[in-house]
Structure formats: C-alpha cells, structure tokens
Design an enzyme around this catalytic site. Structure first.
Site, short mmCIF file in Angstrom:
data_model
loop_
_atom_site.label_atom_id
_atom_site.label_comp_id
_atom_site.label_asym_id
_atom_site.label_seq_id
_atom_site.Cartn_x
_atom_site.Cartn_y
_atom_site.Cartn_z
N HIS A 14 8.96 -4.73 -3.74
CA HIS A 14 7.67 -4.24 -4.24
C HIS A 14 7.48 -2.78 -3.83
O HIS A 14 7.93 -2.36 -2.76
CB HIS A 14 6.52 -5.05 -3.64
CG HIS A 14 6.40 -6.44 -4.17
ND1 HIS A 14 5.94 -6.71 -5.44
CD2 HIS A 14 6.67 -7.64 -3.60
CE1 HIS A 14 5.92 -8.02 -5.62
NE2 HIS A 14 6.36 -8.61 -4.53
N CYS A 48 10.36 -8.97 -7.97
CA CYS A 48 10.08 -10.18 -7.21
C CYS A 48 10.16 -11.43 -8.11
O CYS A 48 11.23 -11.79 -8.56
CB CYS A 48 8.74 -10.05 -6.50
SG CYS A 48 8.53 -11.24 -5.15
#
Length: 521
Positions: A457, A341
């Site tokens: 994630h 991310c």
C-alpha cells in the site's frame, strides 16, 4: 511545551461525514503551530482505510493523518479500537493495532463493550501524560439513543475525559439548525452541559444571509456559534471511509473529462485503503474515476484493482457485475492493469481459504479461481501481516528496465500469503525486512509487462515511481511526458496549513483556547 496532564477538547458531530475528522485535523495543526504538544485521539473507529504505525500496528487512517498534522509519530493509543467491516453485520475488531476477534454487531455490543472502557481510558491517559492538549474525535452522532448506554466514543467518553465538546454540523446537506437543536434535545442535561460551542461546516454563500439563523440558534440554545467554516474543495486530506467516494462520484465534481490519461479504480463493496490513489488526483493530466459497473468502466488507459477487506466476496462481486469481462476486454485492447493487496490476490490463478478466514466456513479443499492474469496462488491464514516496508524496484522484465533501482516505501496489511506458481515469474521489487534479513522479492509482473500487482500500500505515494510509471503510459499514447514529479508529501503539508488557516480565519480560536483552558503560547 509540556504542562503536566494534558487538557482535552472533543469534536462531536450531528451525523456521520459532517467533517469532524477534517476539523479535528485542522485544530491539531493550529495548536501545533501555536507551540503546544498536541495529539489526536479517537477511542473507537470504524473504517477500512488503515494506517500502519512505525512499530507495525494498524489504526484508523484519520488518526494517522492527524498525527502527521501534529508532526508526531502515530501510535495505537491514538486509536485503540478499530472496527473493520468484513461482511453484513460482521467485522474484524482490532485492539491496539492487532486483530482481536471477528464479531457480529450483537456480539460486539454484548460481549466486548462492557470491558472496552478500560482499554480506551488507559490509552487516553497515556497520551495525556505525554502531551499538552488532546484533540478527541467522536463518531457518528452522540444522539443515537439506541446505543448510548454502552457508548465508548461520544458523550460517555467526554465524561471519562472531562472534555468540553464542540458540536460540528454540515450545512451543505441542509437542515443544519434542525440537526443541531435535535441533537441537543436528545442529550441528557449533563451531556448537553458539556457542549460549549457549535461549528457550522461546509458553508457556500454569503454569511450575512446566514447570520439571522446563527443569532436564533444562540438565543434558542444559549450556546455560542464559534464560527462558520467555508466549503473547501480539493482538500488533499486523506479520507477515512468510503463515504468520501460518494462525493467524488458527484457528476458536478467530475474532474478532467478531457484529461490525457484515464485511470479507473474498481469500487467494490468492501474497498479499503483507497487513499492509495489520492496522488493520481493531483496529477494535472490524469482523470481518476471510481467505477462500480461494467457500463461505467468505459475505455480507461489504466485499470486498478484496489485493496479490499474481503477478497473472495469482492471477487464474486466483480464477476456478478460483469466487471471481469469488461476488464478483460480492456486488457485485450492494450489497457494497463494493476492490483494492490486484495486486488493483487485477485490477479492470480487460485485463492484458497482453508481456515474460513474470509468465508467463515473452513474447508481444506475449497479453491476459488482468480482472474488468472498472474501465475500466483494465495492462501488465507488467520495471522495478519501489518508492517511498514521499503526497498526498490528490481524487475527482470525488459519493459521495467527504466524503473529498476527506484526506491519505494509503504505498508502491508493482509491476511493472505501469495506465492508464484513457477520460478520464471517476473518479480516486481525487493523489500527490506525490518529484522535485517536479505531483501525479499515481492509483487509480480506479467509476461507482457503491462499487468502487475503488489501487497505494498502507498506505492503511488512514491513520487518517482508514480511519475515514471505514468510516463510509460503517456509515451505509449504519444503524449508529452511530464517533467519532474511533484512531491506529494509537500502537498499534504500545504493542505494541513491550508485548513489551519481556514480555522484561524473563520473560527474564534481565542474562545476555543479558553474552552480548552489554555492561552496561546
């Protein structure tokens, strides 16, 4: 078992990090095992570890984990308000899973809290209509006298829910009797009357030596001690916030210093969703470290740049701490490097914030140089992407040939859009769009195959992916390759059962059921 409007029980604490989330999770599991339709609830959560619901909404990680302990899907009603700190005295406010505003602490208290009651009460009532018992978690301490007049998460919420309160205190940090009595002293009489029992948490030692203090506490307050929970190391329960990382950094708890593989996760100030890396801690030959300085980095086999709530701010921190040069030296020596991310965004060449999403200062021309490991450019936009995603590894790089076809699933939470600077770049995976569109390419891999990044994630919770990737590193070091991967989800279910068993052994569940107003099903 549906009994009409649900009963409630609330866990409050004498301070932050006393174990409310874990005790709430354990109580949820016990009640589920006993046949009740149970759900967790926390009206307002401040955390950077998020959980994405099945419908693509963002809530606090703790409530998502508690829903898993209840064996039900998580919804935003379980955590209608999420506060995500961005920079000093400023946070993104998420309401029912979607960004609402960026507010200062003063603005949040003055402008938002006056109408927040309806949001949290409505969410709680919807839960109560669908379940038998709601286990409510408070936040911090109910005795913060400077905040009590606009409280929506502790004693005022208990009154709105007509919930009995169990007060949790951490004996491991010391001063447990003072913290309990002091908390009660700062409560109003009607608030104190809601406290129906104490739970002493994280005890190490001989309970017989503690008993005189427990007897004194009951005589002093007239409130029963419902039990003393032992200190349980290596809970395997995903943590809510970065205070858990402080415990993991404790030298007395440093794990596996002679482990075969050394993984260093960079702990910048606004680190988020560090639970991404919990599966590594369960690998028997892996040492997982969180490092803040160049000196701490050492000589790891793998460096990971995790998610962050402010990519630009934490990229600046990385440079000011000299970590960029330290990482570059390790990469030059053959270390593997991954970014998740915000860490993925940092790996690129350029980051732009024309709308002031992260900096707060819109500037159409301002560019920030990334670390330059991947040919990527990121632009930050006000719209936030939150959704679950799944697909498979589909990389053209020869070093990743053995990984291709491995299925992966996880979730995305980000406000930037990242694009390759040229078409020749190796993409990492193909993700399936929930709308039924063709699989989209996502992530990136460097020319030498050793550096990669993704927005996904939870990628390391995919057992076959984690296992195969780590075996590449093991093979390179001439180590014995690991056999079949362990199933991380099974470990988590066992962890729920473990803490539930601790509650049954050490707390008076018969009395707790009586306080809730139920009988064992």
């Amino acid at each position: 078992m549906q009994t009409g409007r649900a009963r409630t029980i609330m866990l409050q604490g004498t301070a932050s990090d006393v174990g409310k989330s874990v005790v709430t999770t354990a109580l949820c599991r016990v009640l589920k095992q006993d046949g009740w339709e149970v759900a967790p609830y926390k009206s307002q959560n401040m955390a950077l570890n998020s959980y994405v619901t099945l419908d693509g909404k963002e809530i606090g990680r703790a409530q998502g984990v508690q829903a898993e302990a209840c064996e039900i899907p998580a919804t935003t009603d379980m955590n209608p308000i999420l506060i995500k700190p961005m920079k000093e005295m400023n946070a993104q406010i998420v309401v029912h899973g979607k960004p609402y505003a960026q507010l200062s602490a003063q603005d949040y208290r003055r402008d938002f809290l006056p109408f927040a009651k309806q949001i949290v009460v409505d969410a709680l009532e919807r839960l109560r209509a669908r379940h038998d018992v709601i286990v409510i978690e408070g936040a911090g301490s109910p005795a913060e006298i400077n905040l009590k007049d606009r409280d929506i998460v502790n004693m005022r919420l208990a009154a709105w829910a007509d919930a009995p309160v169990l007060l949790v205190a951490d004996i491991d940090r010391g001063g447990v009797f003072a913290s309990i009595v002091g908390t009660l002293e700062l409560l109003e009489p009607e608030e104190r009357a809601r406290v129906k029992g104490f739970i002493i948490n994280k005890f190490r030692g001989d309970k017989t030596l503690l008993q005189p203090g427990l007897d004194w506490l009951e005589q002093r307050t007239g409130i029963p001690v419902l039990g003393v929970l032992p200190f349980l190391p290596q809970l395997d329960i995903e943590a809510e916030d970065s205070m858990a990382l402080v415990r993991r950094q404790d030298p007395a708890d440093a794990n596996r210093k002679d482990a075969a593989l050394d993984i260093a996760v960079i702990r910048y100030p606004r680190i988020s969703n560090f639970t991404d890396f919990d599966p590594f801690a369960a690998e028997p030959d892996v040492r997982l470290r969180y490092v803040q300085t160049a000196a701490e980095l050492g000589e790891p086999d793998i460096v990971i740049l995790p998610g962050t709530k402010n990519t630009l701010g934490d990229l600046e921190y990385l440079r000011s701490a000299g970590l960029d040069d330290a990482i570059a030296a390790r990469v030059a020596a053959g270390c593997r490097l991954a970014g998740i991310c915000g860490g993925y965004q940092m790996l690129g060449r350029k980051l732009r914030d024309p709308h002031g999403v992260e900096s707060g200062n819109p500037d159409e021309t301002a560019d920030v140089a990334g670390l330059g490991y991947l040919p990527l450019e990121t632009v930050f936009y006000p719209e936030k992407r939150t959704e679950r995603a799944s697909g498979e590894i589909a990389c053209s790089h020869p070093a990743w040939a053995r990984m291709n076809g491995i299925e992966v699933a996880g979730y995305e939470i980000h406000m930037g859009q990242t694009a390759p600077a040229h078409e020749r770049m190796h993409r990492l995976m193909a993700l399936i769009d929930r709308s039924g569109n063709p699989p989209a390419q996502e992530g990136a891999v460097s020319e030498d195959g050793r550096i990669w990044g993704t927005y996904l994630h939870g990628i390391f919770h995919n057992d076959r992916f984690r296992h195969t990737w780590l075996n590449h590193a093991r093979e390179e070091k001439g180590l014995v390759l690991a056999g079949q991967p362990f199933v991380y989800r099974d470990r988590q279910q066992l962890a729920f059962d473990r803490i539930a068993e601790a509650v049954r052994q050490h707390l008076d569940m018969e009395k707790i059921n009586e306080i809730i107003g139920i009988r064992k099903a």
